[in-house]
Each structure stands twice: as C-alpha cells, then as structure tokens.
Write a protein that holds these residues in place. Structure first.
Motif, PDB file in Angstrom:
ATOM      1  N   GLN A 199      54.657 -35.474 -11.036  1.00 48.50           N
ATOM      2  CA  GLN A 199      55.366 -36.038 -12.179  1.00 48.50           C
ATOM      3  C   GLN A 199      54.835 -35.523 -13.512  1.00 48.50           C
ATOM      4  OE1 GLN A 199      54.841 -40.164 -10.910  1.00 48.50           O
ATOM      5  NE2 GLN A 199      57.044 -40.372 -10.669  1.00 48.50           N
ATOM      6  N   LYS A 200      53.574 -35.135 -13.559  1.00 46.52           N
ATOM      7  CA  LYS A 200      53.023 -34.569 -14.800  1.00 46.52           C
ATOM      8  C   LYS A 200      53.599 -33.186 -15.103  1.00 46.52           C
ATOM      9  CE  LYS A 200      48.618 -37.060 -14.610  1.00 46.52           C
ATOM     10  NZ  LYS A 200      47.135 -36.919 -14.451  1.00 46.52           N
ATOM     11  N   GLY A 201      53.972 -32.442 -14.060  1.00 48.36           N
ATOM     12  CA  GLY A 201      54.682 -31.193 -14.249  1.00 48.36           C
ATOM     13  C   GLY A 201      53.847 -29.937 -14.427  1.00 48.36           C
ATOM     14  N   GLU A 202      52.536 -30.057 -14.479  1.00 48.58           N
ATOM     15  CA  GLU A 202      51.710 -28.871 -14.740  1.00 48.58           C
ATOM     16  C   GLU A 202      51.747 -27.893 -13.579  1.00 48.58           C
ATOM     17  OE1 GLU A 202      47.816 -30.244 -15.711  1.00 48.58           O
ATOM     18  OE2 GLU A 202      48.490 -31.361 -17.495  1.00 48.58           O
ATOM     19  N   GLU A 203      51.576 -28.397 -12.350  1.00 47.68           N
ATOM     20  CA  GLU A 203      51.605 -27.508 -11.187  1.00 47.68           C
ATOM     21  C   GLU A 203      52.988 -26.890 -10.999  1.00 47.68           C
ATOM     22  OE1 GLU A 203      49.639 -30.025 -11.330  1.00 47.68           O
ATOM     23  OE2 GLU A 203      47.745 -29.080 -10.805  1.00 47.68           O
ATOM     24  N   ALA A 204      54.028 -27.688 -11.207  1.00 37.91           N
ATOM     25  CA  ALA A 204      55.384 -27.146 -11.082  1.00 37.91           C
ATOM     26  C   ALA A 204      55.623 -26.045 -12.109  1.00 37.91           C
ATOM     27  CB  ALA A 204      56.411 -28.261 -11.247  1.00 37.91           C
ATOM     28  N   GLY A 205      55.080 -26.211 -13.298  1.00 40.13           N
ATOM     29  CA  GLY A 205      55.199 -25.174 -14.322  1.00 40.13           C
ATOM     30  C   GLY A 205      54.495 -23.893 -13.920  1.00 40.13           C
ATOM     31  N   ARG A 206      53.305 -24.036 -13.334  1.00 37.77           N
ATOM     32  CA  ARG A 206      52.575 -22.850 -12.873  1.00 37.77           C
ATOM     33  C   ARG A 206      53.322 -22.161 -11.738  1.00 37.77           C
ATOM     34  NH1 ARG A 206      47.767 -25.670 -14.388  1.00 37.77           N
ATOM     35  NH2 ARG A 206      47.695 -26.841 -12.445  1.00 37.77           N
ATOM     36  N   LEU A 207      53.922 -22.969 -10.858  1.00 33.24           N
ATOM     37  CA  LEU A 207      54.709 -22.386  -9.760  1.00 33.24           C
ATOM     38  C   LEU A 207      55.854 -21.547 -10.321  1.00 33.24           C
ATOM     39  CD1 LEU A 207      55.682 -22.047  -6.847  1.00 33.24           C
ATOM     40  CD2 LEU A 207      56.834 -24.261  -7.065  1.00 33.24           C
ATOM     41  N   GLN A 208      56.587 -22.072 -11.280  1.00 36.41           N
ATOM     42  CA  GLN A 208      57.711 -21.328 -11.848  1.00 36.41           C
ATOM     43  C   GLN A 208      57.245 -20.054 -12.540  1.00 36.41           C
ATOM     44  OE1 GLN A 208      60.877 -21.949 -11.180  1.00 36.41           O
ATOM     45  NE2 GLN A 208      60.114 -23.632  -9.914  1.00 36.41           N
ATOM     46  N   HIS A 209      56.099 -20.120 -13.228  1.00 34.30           N
ATOM     47  CA  HIS A 209      55.556 -18.912 -13.852  1.00 34.30           C
ATOM     48  C   HIS A 209      55.223 -17.863 -12.806  1.00 34.30           C
ATOM     49  CE1 HIS A 209      53.089 -16.298 -16.402  1.00 34.30           C
ATOM     50  NE2 HIS A 209      52.215 -16.316 -15.409  1.00 34.30           N
ATOM     51  N   ASN A 210      54.531 -18.276 -11.740  1.00 32.46           N
ATOM     52  CA  ASN A 210      54.147 -17.329 -10.687  1.00 32.46           C
ATOM     53  C   ASN A 210      55.367 -16.755  -9.975  1.00 32.46           C
ATOM     54  OD1 ASN A 210      51.459 -17.649 -11.248  1.00 32.46           O
ATOM     55  ND2 ASN A 210      51.036 -19.025  -9.537  1.00 32.46           N
ATOM     56  N   LEU A 211      56.369 -17.589  -9.771  1.00 30.23           N
ATOM     57  CA  LEU A 211      57.580 -17.121  -9.099  1.00 30.23           C
ATOM     58  C   LEU A 211      58.289 -16.063  -9.939  1.00 30.23           C
ATOM     59  CD1 LEU A 211      59.642 -17.287  -6.832  1.00 30.23           C
ATOM     60  CD2 LEU A 211      60.649 -19.285  -7.968  1.00 30.23           C
ATOM     61  N   GLU A 212      58.430 -16.310 -11.224  1.00 30.72           N
ATOM     62  CA  GLU A 212      59.067 -15.324 -12.101  1.00 30.72           C
ATOM     63  C   GLU A 212      58.236 -14.050 -12.183  1.00 30.72           C
ATOM     64  OE1 GLU A 212      62.082 -15.317 -13.438  1.00 30.72           O
ATOM     65  OE2 GLU A 212      62.368 -17.155 -12.261  1.00 30.72           O
ATOM     66  N   TYR A 213      56.934 -14.202 -12.213  1.00 29.57           N
ATOM     67  CA  TYR A 213      56.034 -13.039 -12.263  1.00 29.57           C
ATOM     68  C   TYR A 213      56.213 -12.174 -11.018  1.00 29.57           C
ATOM     69  CZ  TYR A 213      51.734 -10.381 -13.076  1.00 29.57           C
ATOM     70  OH  TYR A 213      50.823  -9.358 -13.291  1.00 29.57           O
ATOM     71  N   PHE A 214      56.282 -12.828  -9.854  1.00 29.78           N
ATOM     72  CA  PHE A 214      56.458 -12.101  -8.598  1.00 29.78           C
ATOM     73  C   PHE A 214      57.821 -11.414  -8.557  1.00 29.78           C
ATOM     74  CE2 PHE A 214      58.060 -12.014  -4.214  1.00 29.78           C
ATOM     75  CZ  PHE A 214      57.081 -11.257  -3.603  1.00 29.78           C
TER      76      PHE A 214
END
Length: 376
Positions: free
Chosen positions: A281-296
């Motif tokens: 719910q805090k969203g930090e891990e989900a944000g990192r996931l989206q960054h890594n996914l776009e990077y990949f």
C-alpha cells in the motif's frame, strides 16, 4: 495392472517433469551446487525476504506453528478476519474469504458456484486451477480463443441459461498478457452472467496503486464480479483470497469444500501477508518494480520477447531442445531462468519465462541482457 509400476504409460524423456532441488537466498537460488541470480521467481516485489515481512512471521511463530484445525472447527484466528477486512477495503469489495492456496480457491469456488445446469465460458489459456475447477463443477464448458471477446460474445448469444459464468485469468502466467476486464464485465452485464477473474499475477504489480487489473472505476466491487488473488506471489507469503459481495462470501463459507475441509493457514503466514499488504500500500516496491520493468524492456526492444507490460517477460524459443539449451547456457553464466515446455505451454511454443522484480538492480539486469545477446 497388478501394481503401481505399470500403472502409467511411460513418459517420453523430453516431457518428463523433474523437481529442481534448490534453496533460495534472497535474490539468489542454489541449484545443483551453483549459486544463480534468480530471474524466474513470482516474488515480484521481493517481499518473501523483506525484513519486515520475515519479522511479522517470526513474531507469530513464537506462539504456534500450525493452526491445528479447519476454520470452521478451531482454526479461525482473529488475524484472518482482520486481514480479510483490510483486503476487502483496499480492493473495493464488500467481503473477502481467505483460503489455503490459489489452487484450492479456484477448485472450491467453481464447485460451489456451478453445477450441471451452469454454463461456463473460459479463456483457452486459463490457469490449470480454473480449468480443473470447471471440470470438477460438472458445468457445461465452452472455451473461447485466447482474449477473443468477440468469440466469447457469440458463445454467450448461442448458449442462454439461467446460470452462466465467464472465467478468465487477469494476467496470464505464461504469456504475461492481460484480459480486457472492462469488456468482460460489459459482456457479463449485457448477458446477465457472473465474471470470475483470477488476478494472482496482477495484484501487487499492475496499476498505479498496484491493486491489479480491476482497479478501474466501476469494476472493483461490481456485484457480478468475483476476484481471486494470492499471497504467494507479490505478497511473498502463501495462501489465497476470494473477493466479492457479502452474500457471495457468506455462501462460500457454507459451500466451499476446499475451505471447509482444509486446515486453516498457519498464523505466521497470515502475519507475513498482513505486513506485506501494508508495504504494498505504501507503493515504494511497486514503483521500483515498474522502473526495473521499463529498464529491462528498453534494453531488449530488439530481442524476440513476447509482448507484455507485466513482470512476466517470455522469450519465445519454439523447440524444446533449443529452450533447454538456452536455459543451460544462462545457468552456466550465473542466471536461473528454466525452460517452460509442453504441456505447460502449447506444442511448439517452448520458452524462457523471465520475471523482473523490484529487488533486481540495473547492474543485474544489464548483466543478464549482455548474456542473452551473446547467445541470441
């Protein structure tokens, strides 16, 4: 047949399933004496080894290990009710029911909902738990081509009945593509059916708030919609949950055999899942996931990956031997990405199923991509 030695027909060598004896160590996995960087886990947010999640489980373990009984006998810990309410509130539904696993959730849910007078309409690439749930329910089964809502509509028009259910994965586990939940719900409304969405791979990973595919105005909490989620993927724990109306959930408490006749989840796993929910719910891990996914995705735009905007990034190989060879090459270079072959996927579509997580670093993704380019 006199004994178990000749009960099954011999399995061809290329079709045999073998357990991978492994031990996880955070982002790494130890397989056959090798320490490999894991790019195959469904632990999309890295919460299975998050310190807070582990601490939550350890605190509950100080009191007991197993729950001791089914929920209807003496295994109904107050933490179950608290987490059910939190999940229902977060996802926008009236009520929630926690069960032992995603497989148990779908098998029991479909048997409770459907019977021989029910017509079920299923995507052909649905997860095995949904496929088997339909079979065990005894309903009249209709399958439509993957994501083909036009064909589904024709099937609905040709098969009127008082009880009908549209059944689909949300994020499909082997292809990484997504059901059009908005269109499916419109069809459910027009044709007066229920809609069951199993968003096990979407909850915690998809959408701005990581609530999954149903986080759309007018969809979550709709009285025709039933949603299944899991703790075993983005939440990093184990177990599953069903979301729906209060009347539906009350009915399942009385009729869902896979909940009624199963030992309740250990409290340690519930404590871990509750901690994980707060982190999601805090969203930090989900944000990192989206960054890594776009990077990949940016790094592999010219490589033959299947189209997917989810953490599941399949590389279609085709032939079984070539897929096994690629998996072996990656393992020799320090990466764990096993080959996925028939019957898990259709014949001729063997693949490597890469998964990107919030816990990966850009340097690890760069190293993986360099390795892939040296082979492809």
């Amino acid at each position: 047949m006199s004994d178990s030695r000749n009960w099954f027909a011999p399995t061809p060598a290329h079709r045999r399933r073998r357990f991978v004896i492994s031990r996880r160590d955070g982002l790494y996995i130890h397989v056959n004496g090798k320490k490999l960087l894991n790019f195959a886990s469904n632990d999309y947010l890295g919460l299975s080894f998050h310190p807070a999640v582990c601490m939550g489980a350890k605190g509950a373990l100080s009191e007991s290990v197993g729950s001791g009984a089914s929920r209807l006998v003496s295994g109904d810990d107050p933490m179950l009710h608290r987490l059910e309410q939190k999940l229902a509130d977060w996802k926008g539904y009236e009520a929630c029911l926690i069960v032992g696993s995603g497989m148990l959730a779908n098998l029991g849910l479909l048997q409770a909902l459907a019977d021989r007078f029910t017509h079920s309409f299923s995507d052909k690439l649905n997860h095995a738990s949904l496929v088997d749930g339909v079979r065990l329910s005894g309903s009249r089964s209709h399958r439509y081509t993957h994501l083909d809502t036009d064909q589904l509509e024709l099937q609905l028009q040709k098969n009127p009945a008082e009880k009908r259910i549209i059944i689909s994965d949300g994020v499909f586990s082997m292809d990484g593509d997504c059901a059009d939940v908005t269109t499916l719900l419109k069809l459910a409304e027009v044709h007066e059916t229920l809609l069951l969405i199993d968003d096990a791979h979407g909850i915690g990973t998809v959408g701005k708030t990581a609530k999954g595919l149903t986080d759309v105005p007018g969809i979550a909490g709709h009285p025709r919609l039933i949603e299944v989620g899991t703790f075993g993927k983005a939440f990093g724990s184990y177990g599953a949950f069903i979301l729906g109306t209060e009347e539906l959930i009350e009915g399942l408490k009385q009729r869902q055999r896979t909940m009624i006749y199963s030992t309740a989840l250990p409290v340690a796993l519930i404590a871990a899942a509750e901690t994980a929910l707060a982190i999601v719910q805090k969203g930090e891990e989900a944000g990192r996931l989206q960054h890594n996914l776009e990077y990949f995705k940016q790094a592999v735009t010219d490589l033959p990956f299947m189209a997917s905007d989810t953490p599941i990034q399949p590389l279609l190989i085709g032939e079984n031997t070539k897929a096994l060879d690629m998996a072996s090459f990656l393992a020799d270079n320090g990466f764990f990405v096993p080959a996925i072959r028939p019957p898990t996927v259709p014949e001729g579509t063997a693949r490597l199923r890469f998964t990107i997580t919030a816990a990966h670093t850009e340097e690890q993704i760069d190293a993986l991509v360099r390795c892939l380019r040296s082979k492809l």
